[in-house]
Design a protein around this motif. Structure first.
Motif, PDB file in Angstrom:
ATOM      1  N   ALA A 241       0.855  -1.187   0.000  1.00  0.00           N
ATOM      2  CA  ALA A 241       0.000   0.000   0.000  1.00  0.00           C
ATOM      3  C   ALA A 241       0.890   1.237   0.000  1.00  0.00           C
ATOM      4  O   ALA A 241       2.011   1.202   0.542  1.00  0.00           O
ATOM      5  CB  ALA A 241      -0.902   0.010   1.232  1.00  0.00           C
ATOM      6  N   PRO A 242       0.440   2.333  -0.607  1.00  0.00           N
ATOM      7  CA  PRO A 242       1.220   3.579  -0.522  1.00  0.00           C
ATOM      8  C   PRO A 242       1.466   3.913   0.947  1.00  0.00           C
ATOM      9  O   PRO A 242       0.546   3.859   1.774  1.00  0.00           O
ATOM     10  CB  PRO A 242       0.312   4.612  -1.196  1.00  0.00           C
ATOM     11  N   THR A 243       2.690   4.256   1.282  1.00  0.00           N
ATOM     12  CA  THR A 243       3.051   4.464   2.696  1.00  0.00           C
ATOM     13  C   THR A 243       2.135   5.468   3.379  1.00  0.00           C
ATOM     14  O   THR A 243       1.680   5.245   4.509  1.00  0.00           O
ATOM     15  CB  THR A 243       4.512   4.929   2.797  1.00  0.00           C
ATOM     16  N   ALA A 244       1.832   6.550   2.702  1.00  0.00           N
ATOM     17  CA  ALA A 244       1.004   7.583   3.316  1.00  0.00           C
ATOM     18  C   ALA A 244      -0.425   7.111   3.552  1.00  0.00           C
ATOM     19  O   ALA A 244      -1.100   7.575   4.478  1.00  0.00           O
ATOM     20  CB  ALA A 244       1.001   8.838   2.441  1.00  0.00           C
ATOM     21  N   ALA A 245      -0.873   6.167   2.716  1.00  0.00           N
ATOM     22  CA  ALA A 245      -2.251   5.688   2.834  1.00  0.00           C
ATOM     23  C   ALA A 245      -2.363   4.413   3.659  1.00  0.00           C
ATOM     24  O   ALA A 245      -3.473   3.913   3.885  1.00  0.00           O
ATOM     25  CB  ALA A 245      -2.831   5.444   1.436  1.00  0.00           C
ATOM     26  N   LEU A 246      -1.235   3.882   4.127  1.00  0.00           N
ATOM     27  CA  LEU A 246      -1.255   2.599   4.823  1.00  0.00           C
ATOM     28  C   LEU A 246      -2.165   2.593   6.045  1.00  0.00           C
ATOM     29  O   LEU A 246      -2.980   1.664   6.210  1.00  0.00           O
ATOM     30  CB  LEU A 246       0.171   2.197   5.206  1.00  0.00           C
ATOM     31  N   PRO A 247      -2.113   3.584   6.934  1.00  0.00           N
ATOM     32  CA  PRO A 247      -3.020   3.556   8.086  1.00  0.00           C
ATOM     33  C   PRO A 247      -4.493   3.573   7.685  1.00  0.00           C
ATOM     34  O   PRO A 247      -5.309   2.813   8.216  1.00  0.00           O
ATOM     35  CB  PRO A 247      -2.638   4.814   8.872  1.00  0.00           C
ATOM     36  N   GLU A 248      -4.836   4.433   6.731  1.00  0.00           N
ATOM     37  CA  GLU A 248      -6.235   4.522   6.292  1.00  0.00           C
ATOM     38  C   GLU A 248      -6.706   3.192   5.706  1.00  0.00           C
ATOM     39  O   GLU A 248      -7.803   2.703   6.020  1.00  0.00           O
ATOM     40  CB  GLU A 248      -6.378   5.632   5.258  1.00  0.00           C
TER      41      GLU A 248
END
Length: 336
Positions: A241-248
């Motif tokens: 997953a894109p790192t910035a979007a991983l939590p979401e």
């Protein structure tokens, strides 16, 4: 399993230590009938309640997914040896007859390094080891729920959220370890029974269970023989997953009813998701659901578990029934 069995299991997933009176009231049967039904499931090894790491505990220990390759024809021997390790929480046969997929937890990063770099390679017939450290748990297996109760029944069994407590209070003592060992054997054991095994008082045990639960260090879970209950297929998806979007993305994935485990990990792919499904035909459909909802999520590999050998300390037979118990002890020294 019958519909009544599954309803009881779902109720115990929501309230693992609820009284028979409480459970009977929700299920619409008398407490004696509920107790007998549970005893029958337990005697057959088809369902059980045990302690489970609380969500806050994962911030204080080190966990990893480990791929283990075995010498040809020796996988069963390796499984039998690893099943006795208290750090081996789960063992699955998947991705070929000579491969094991394991979930491991130790008290800290140094102990994980010793276990995976020194102890495991010394086990006879292990040919290769690949370790992915869990950097964040979005959900673990104890949070998974089946769908056997009506909405009003589920609501009556929901436990109110517990307020967080100061982080510096979150420590596990030697007595806690012994208590967790007893609760691994029987998560519904009475305070008095646990106290007798530890040589202390029931009030002391109750107070500590309540405190560790409030701290988020301890919780309880109800597991069952999934192939017998209608969930014979377990699949592991390795994804990026894109790192910035991983939590979401991670927190969105745990809201799906199929999701059992979901974690951010080290390595080539930064996300592992494990799902419980009713059939092999659902493997591709579920993956399509994931990637359609999250276009930035790239599933690189999907592996169907051929057999669960161990599940949070329970050694299972080929039908998923509990046949033996090795209480998890992630605080044990990995050099011994």
């Amino acid at each position: 399993m019958s519909e009544e069995d599954l309803a009881l299991i779902h109720a115990l997933q929501l309230r693992p230590r609820a009284s028979w009176t409480e459970l009977g009231g929700v299920l619409g049967v008398d407490p004696v009938t509920v107790a007998r039904r549970w005893q029958r499931l337990g005697e057959r090894g088809e369902a059980w309640v045990c302690m489970s790491p609380g969500p806050a505990l994962y911030d204080h220990v080190c966990a990893a997914y480990v791929d283990i390759d075995c010498a040809a024809g020796e996988t069963a021997t390796v499984v039998a040896a690893l099943a006795r390790h208290p750090h081996m929480l789960t063992l699955e046969r998947a991705g070929g007859s000579n491969r094991i997929f394991a979930t491991v937890a130790t008290r800290d990063f140094d102990q994980m390094a010793r276990y995976t770099l020194d102890l495991l390679p010394a086990v006879p017939h292990i040919a290769a080891i690949r370790t992915q450290i869990v950097t964040h748990w979005f959900a673990e297996g104890g949070s998974w729920r089946i769908d056997a109760l009506a909405p009003d029944q589920r609501q009556r069994l929901r436990t109110p959220a517990i307020a967080a407590t100061r982080a510096h209070d979150r420590r596990i003592t030697e007595v806690d370890r012994a208590m967790m060992g007893q609760l691994s054997l029987d998560g519904r054991a009475s305070h008095r029974a646990v106290a007798a095994a530890l040589g202390t008082s029931g009030a002391t045990v109750k107070r500590r269970i309540d405190e560790l639960t409030r701290l988020g260090m301890l919780k309880f879970r109800c597991d069952f023989a999934r192939p017998l209950g209608g969930w014979p297929v377990a699949v592991t998806y390795r994804a990026t997953a894109p790192t910035a979007a991983l939590p979401e993305i991670g927190y969105a994935l745990i809201r799906l009813p199929q999701t059992r485990n979901c974690a951010a990990v080290s390595g080539t792919h930064n996300l592992i998701l494990q799902a419980g499904l009713h059939s092999v035909a659902e493997v591709t459909r579920f993956e399509n659901q994931l990637t359609t909802a999250h276009p930035g999520l790239l599933v690189a590999e999907r592996t169907v578990t051929l057999r669960h050998e161990k599940l949070l300390g329970r050694i299972l037979d080929s039908h998923g029934r509990s046949r033996d118990i090795v209480p998890p002890d992630i605080w044990a020294d990995t050099t011994r």
